[in-house]
Design a protein around this motif. Structure first.
Motif, PDB file in Angstrom:
ATOM      1  N   GLY A 283      42.818  59.259  28.802  1.00  0.00           N
ATOM      2  CA  GLY A 283      41.852  58.168  28.764  1.00  0.00           C
ATOM      3  C   GLY A 283      41.890  57.279  29.999  1.00  0.00           C
ATOM      4  O   GLY A 283      41.115  56.317  30.085  1.00  0.00           O
ATOM      5  N   ILE A 284      42.766  57.584  30.968  1.00  0.00           N
ATOM      6  CA  ILE A 284      42.902  56.767  32.173  1.00  0.00           C
ATOM      7  C   ILE A 284      42.775  57.648  33.409  1.00  0.00           C
ATOM      8  O   ILE A 284      43.442  58.679  33.525  1.00  0.00           O
ATOM      9  N   SER A 285      41.922  57.231  34.346  1.00  0.00           N
ATOM     10  CA  SER A 285      41.839  57.872  35.659  1.00  0.00           C
ATOM     11  C   SER A 285      42.401  56.925  36.704  1.00  0.00           C
ATOM     12  O   SER A 285      42.190  55.710  36.637  1.00  0.00           O
ATOM     13  N   THR A 286      43.140  57.488  37.670  1.00  0.00           N
ATOM     14  CA  THR A 286      43.705  56.686  38.748  1.00  0.00           C
ATOM     15  C   THR A 286      43.111  57.145  40.074  1.00  0.00           C
ATOM     16  O   THR A 286      42.927  58.345  40.300  1.00  0.00           O
ATOM     17  N   SER A 314      28.472  56.010  33.400  1.00  0.00           N
ATOM     18  CA  SER A 314      27.098  56.503  33.287  1.00  0.00           C
ATOM     19  C   SER A 314      27.022  58.005  33.052  1.00  0.00           C
ATOM     20  O   SER A 314      25.946  58.526  32.744  1.00  0.00           O
ATOM     21  N   ALA A 315      28.130  58.722  33.233  1.00  0.00           N
ATOM     22  CA  ALA A 315      28.117  60.178  33.070  1.00  0.00           C
ATOM     23  C   ALA A 315      28.157  60.533  31.593  1.00  0.00           C
ATOM     24  O   ALA A 315      28.966  60.004  30.836  1.00  0.00           O
ATOM     25  N   ASP A 316      27.280  61.456  31.181  1.00  0.00           N
ATOM     26  CA  ASP A 316      27.297  61.887  29.790  1.00  0.00           C
ATOM     27  C   ASP A 316      28.147  63.138  29.637  1.00  0.00           C
ATOM     28  O   ASP A 316      28.767  63.623  30.592  1.00  0.00           O
ATOM     29  N   ALA A 317      28.175  63.661  28.427  1.00  0.00           N
ATOM     30  CA  ALA A 317      29.064  64.779  28.122  1.00  0.00           C
ATOM     31  C   ALA A 317      28.647  66.069  28.808  1.00  0.00           C
ATOM     32  O   ALA A 317      29.430  67.021  28.845  1.00  0.00           O
ATOM     33  N   ALA A 318      27.447  66.126  29.352  1.00  0.00           N
ATOM     34  CA  ALA A 318      26.978  67.349  30.007  1.00  0.00           C
ATOM     35  C   ALA A 318      27.162  67.301  31.523  1.00  0.00           C
ATOM     36  O   ALA A 318      26.741  68.216  32.223  1.00  0.00           O
ATOM     37  N   LYS A 319      27.783  66.226  32.024  1.00  0.00           N
ATOM     38  CA  LYS A 319      27.858  66.062  33.477  1.00  0.00           C
ATOM     39  C   LYS A 319      29.295  65.968  33.960  1.00  0.00           C
ATOM     40  O   LYS A 319      30.127  65.280  33.363  1.00  0.00           O
ATOM     41  N   SER A 320      29.570  66.664  35.043  1.00  0.00           N
ATOM     42  CA  SER A 320      30.840  66.519  35.746  1.00  0.00           C
ATOM     43  C   SER A 320      30.606  65.717  37.022  1.00  0.00           C
ATOM     44  O   SER A 320      29.540  65.817  37.645  1.00  0.00           O
ATOM     45  N   LEU A 321      31.581  64.927  37.399  1.00  0.00           N
ATOM     46  CA  LEU A 321      31.480  64.130  38.629  1.00  0.00           C
ATOM     47  C   LEU A 321      32.141  64.818  39.821  1.00  0.00           C
ATOM     48  O   LEU A 321      32.200  64.244  40.910  1.00  0.00           O
ATOM     49  N   THR A 322      32.628  66.028  39.619  1.00  0.00           N
ATOM     50  CA  THR A 322      33.198  66.782  40.734  1.00  0.00           C
ATOM     51  C   THR A 322      32.139  66.999  41.812  1.00  0.00           C
ATOM     52  O   THR A 322      31.028  67.450  41.530  1.00  0.00           O
ATOM     53  N   TYR A 323      32.467  66.639  43.035  1.00  0.00           N
ATOM     54  CA  TYR A 323      31.615  66.758  44.215  1.00  0.00           C
ATOM     55  C   TYR A 323      30.385  65.830  44.180  1.00  0.00           C
ATOM     56  O   TYR A 323      29.438  66.017  44.942  1.00  0.00           O
ATOM     57  N   PRO A 377      46.111  70.526  25.771  1.00  0.00           N
ATOM     58  CA  PRO A 377      46.087  71.617  26.754  1.00  0.00           C
ATOM     59  C   PRO A 377      45.556  71.137  28.093  1.00  0.00           C
ATOM     60  O   PRO A 377      45.105  70.003  28.240  1.00  0.00           O
ATOM     61  N   VAL A 378      45.585  72.032  29.069  1.00  0.00           N
ATOM     62  CA  VAL A 378      45.252  71.669  30.435  1.00  0.00           C
ATOM     63  C   VAL A 378      43.831  71.136  30.552  1.00  0.00           C
ATOM     64  O   VAL A 378      43.551  70.260  31.378  1.00  0.00           O
ATOM     65  N   PHE A 379      42.899  71.626  29.714  1.00  0.00           N
ATOM     66  CA  PHE A 379      41.520  71.161  29.875  1.00  0.00           C
ATOM     67  C   PHE A 379      41.325  69.727  29.396  1.00  0.00           C
ATOM     68  O   PHE A 379      40.274  69.131  29.642  1.00  0.00           O
ATOM     69  N   PHE A 380      42.327  69.125  28.741  1.00  0.00           N
ATOM     70  CA  PHE A 380      42.240  67.705  28.402  1.00  0.00           C
ATOM     71  C   PHE A 380      42.289  66.831  29.657  1.00  0.00           C
ATOM     72  O   PHE A 380      41.976  65.645  29.600  1.00  0.00           O
ATOM     73  N   SER A 381      42.698  67.403  30.775  1.00  0.00           N
ATOM     74  CA  SER A 381      42.764  66.632  32.021  1.00  0.00           C
ATOM     75  C   SER A 381      41.413  66.552  32.724  1.00  0.00           C
ATOM     76  O   SER A 381      41.291  65.858  33.743  1.00  0.00           O
ATOM     77  N   LYS A 382      40.414  67.240  32.213  1.00  0.00           N
ATOM     78  CA  LYS A 382      39.072  67.232  32.815  1.00  0.00           C
ATOM     79  C   LYS A 382      38.211  66.177  32.118  1.00  0.00           C
ATOM     80  O   LYS A 382      38.053  66.185  30.892  1.00  0.00           O
ATOM     81  N   ASN A 383      37.634  65.286  32.899  1.00  0.00           N
ATOM     82  CA  ASN A 383      36.898  64.172  32.305  1.00  0.00           C
ATOM     83  C   ASN A 383      35.639  64.598  31.572  1.00  0.00           C
ATOM     84  O   ASN A 383      35.245  63.959  30.597  1.00  0.00           O
ATOM     85  N   ARG A 384      34.991  65.669  32.029  1.00  0.00           N
ATOM     86  CA  ARG A 384      33.811  66.126  31.286  1.00  0.00           C
ATOM     87  C   ARG A 384      34.208  66.545  29.866  1.00  0.00           C
ATOM     88  O   ARG A 384      33.508  66.232  28.901  1.00  0.00           O
ATOM     89  N   VAL A 385      35.314  67.232  29.729  1.00  0.00           N
ATOM     90  CA  VAL A 385      35.793  67.652  28.419  1.00  0.00           C
ATOM     91  C   VAL A 385      36.134  66.437  27.561  1.00  0.00           C
ATOM     92  O   VAL A 385      35.796  66.367  26.370  1.00  0.00           O
TER      93      VAL A 385
END
Length: 476
Positions: A283-286, A314-323, A377-385
């Motif tokens: 729940g925290i990004s640094t 502003s990002a919804d569940a269908a969007k990744s902020l990568t790049y 699991p590892v995919f919990f580290s992805k904010n879109r997930v």
């Protein structure tokens, strides 16, 4: 709230989110909670709701491009709404002038109120009342000399009618005594002449300018306001961007976000600059570094964290902020080498990276979770997930609390109704490519241990965005 046994006393929804795997769409989004990191010396104490069209000068005492609002400026590059937590308090500047029919008081406390001036100019039967903040006219009203009560408060000054009339001296030649020869020449005292009242504005002989004074700033501790705002305001992401890396406010935010997510099932997220401590929480990004803007302004990680917080909200569940590009940025600050970038990503840090065309992007949309377990699991580290999981939990919680608690009987028909609602919602997420392979059998709704409880088991498979290309080209 999360639960371990079915022993809750309060009506409500209690939801666990766990991962299943090996260790290898909401509409009300875009709201960022931001405590002020500098004394503004103006504005209401507490939450001030802002967007890109707000009158920042009136609400905060500064224009959006002034240094005091630098972090807010970056947050608004991504957020739809910013809930600015202002700790301003003190005494409001004011002034009373005997020739004018009002007491004038600054709308907010703080020393910036001492920069307010009010000018009154008379022109025949009208007066023009101008409010100046520094040298800039910020409000102007024209009223009749006989209607001082029609002057309205503006965004900077409040006007309170005192006495609109003023006594005038007696007419020339009158001394208050009279002689009457009808009584044989005897002199008697006559009654005093009546007091003549006249409009203060009508009696003005020249323009009048008054200065508001006495404004003081006595800010309250922002930490005292923060926890209350975190628990009571409606927001998606909270950030302590703008505060120095050694500020205790960062740790305070982390602990409160954990409390809200784990104990209250309020799925908000937090963004802080990297402080040197590993947070290890989904729940925290640094944020590890900052950017250089096109005009040469260098923003370190403490300020640039504001942009990531804003755009994350502003990002919804269908969007990744990568790049995703950082607006107006031409270089990362500092630039990380390939090895340093990999190290930061493995530490769960947000990294800004310079691309060859002088644009800056978010290297990868991750959070601070680095310790992988069976339940995380590892995919919990992805904010879109995480946004997908949070969206599902929030929808289930709100639906149950708004439509089912106290309204629907806890029998087979009532439980089937709740299940049908959740199934319909999840099928919508599947159609929108937020989750995949959803089937109605993936959710069960059963009677709980108590007569007033239900037990829901749900399996979802969040989708992520493409991030890596592995290609082999055979040249013949």
């Amino acid at each position: 709230m999360s639960w371990k046994t079915q022993n809750k006393r309060r009506p409500g929804s209690y939801i666990n989110v766990v991962g299943k795997g090996n260790n290898n769409n909401g509409t009300d989004i875009g709201r960022t909670l931001l405590p002020v990191s500098t004394s503004l010396n103006w504005g209401a104490k507490g939450i001030i709701k802002l967007n890109s069209d707000s009158n920042f000068k009136a609400l905060l005492g500064h224009d959006i491009d002034e240094p005091e609002l630098q972090t807010l400026h970056e947050v608004l590059k991504g957020a739809n709404t910013v809930l600015l937590l202002n700790n301003n308090d003190g005494t409001a500047a004011k002034v009373t002038n005997a020739t004018l029919p009002w007491t004038m008081t600054a709308k907010y406390p703080g020393t910036l109120g001492n920069n307010l001036h009010v000018t009154v100019e008379k022109n025949d039967s009208k007066v023009t009342v101008s409010t100046l903040f520094g040298t800039k006219v910020v409000d102007q009203q024209v009223i009749g000399v006989d209607k001082p009560n029609t002057l309205f408060d503006n965004d900077y000054v409040e006007f309170k009618l005192t006495s609109e009339m003023t006594p005038q001296p007696p007419s020339s030649g009158s001394d208050g005594n009279d002689s009457n020869g009808s009584d044989g020449g005897k002199t008697t005292r006559a009654s005093k002449a009546p007091v003549v009242m006249a409009s203060k504005l009508d009696q003005l002989s020249s323009d009048v300018t008054v200065d508001l004074t006495g404004g003081t700033t006595s800010p309250v501790k922002i930490s005292d306001l923060l926890n209350d705002a975190l628990e009571t305001e409606d927001y998606d992401v909270a950030t302590t961007a703008g505060f120095p890396v050694d500020s205790p406010l960062h740790k305070q935010l982390v602990e409160e976000i954990k409390h809200l997510r784990e104990d209250n099932d309020i799925k908000v997220r937090g963004v802080i600059p990297y402080t040197g401590d590993k947070v290890n929480y989904e729940g925290i990004s640094t944020v590890a570094n900052g950017v250089v803007l096109g005009d040469g302004t260098e923003l370190d990680a403490t300020v640039a964290a504001g942009f990531f917080a804003g755009i994350s909200s502003s990002a919804d569940a269908a969007k990744s902020l990568t790049y995703v590009e950082y607006p107006d940025a031409i270089s990362a600050y500092p630039k990380f080498s390939n090895d340093r970038t990999i190290e930061a990503l493995e530490n769960g840090e947000i990294v800004f990276t310079t691309k060859r065309n002088e644009t800056v992007v978010i290297e990868q949309d991750i959070n601070s979770l680095t310790k992988v377990t069976a339940e995380k699991p590892v995919f919990f580290s992805k904010n879109r997930v995480v946004r997908t999981m949070d969206t599902v939990v929030t929808y289930a919680k709100r639906t149950f609390e708004d439509m089912f608690i106290g309204k629907i009987t806890n029998n087979a028909a009532g439980r089937d109704l709740f299940k049908a609602n959740i199934v319909s919602y999840l099928q919508g997420l599947s159609d929108a490519d937020v989750i995949s392979d959803f089937k109605e059998e993936d959710i069960t709704v059963e009677a709980g241990n108590d007569r007033d409880s239900i037990l829901v088991n749900l399996a979802v498979k969040p989708l992520d965005s493409m991030e890596k290309l592995y290609m082999t080209m055979v040249v013949q």
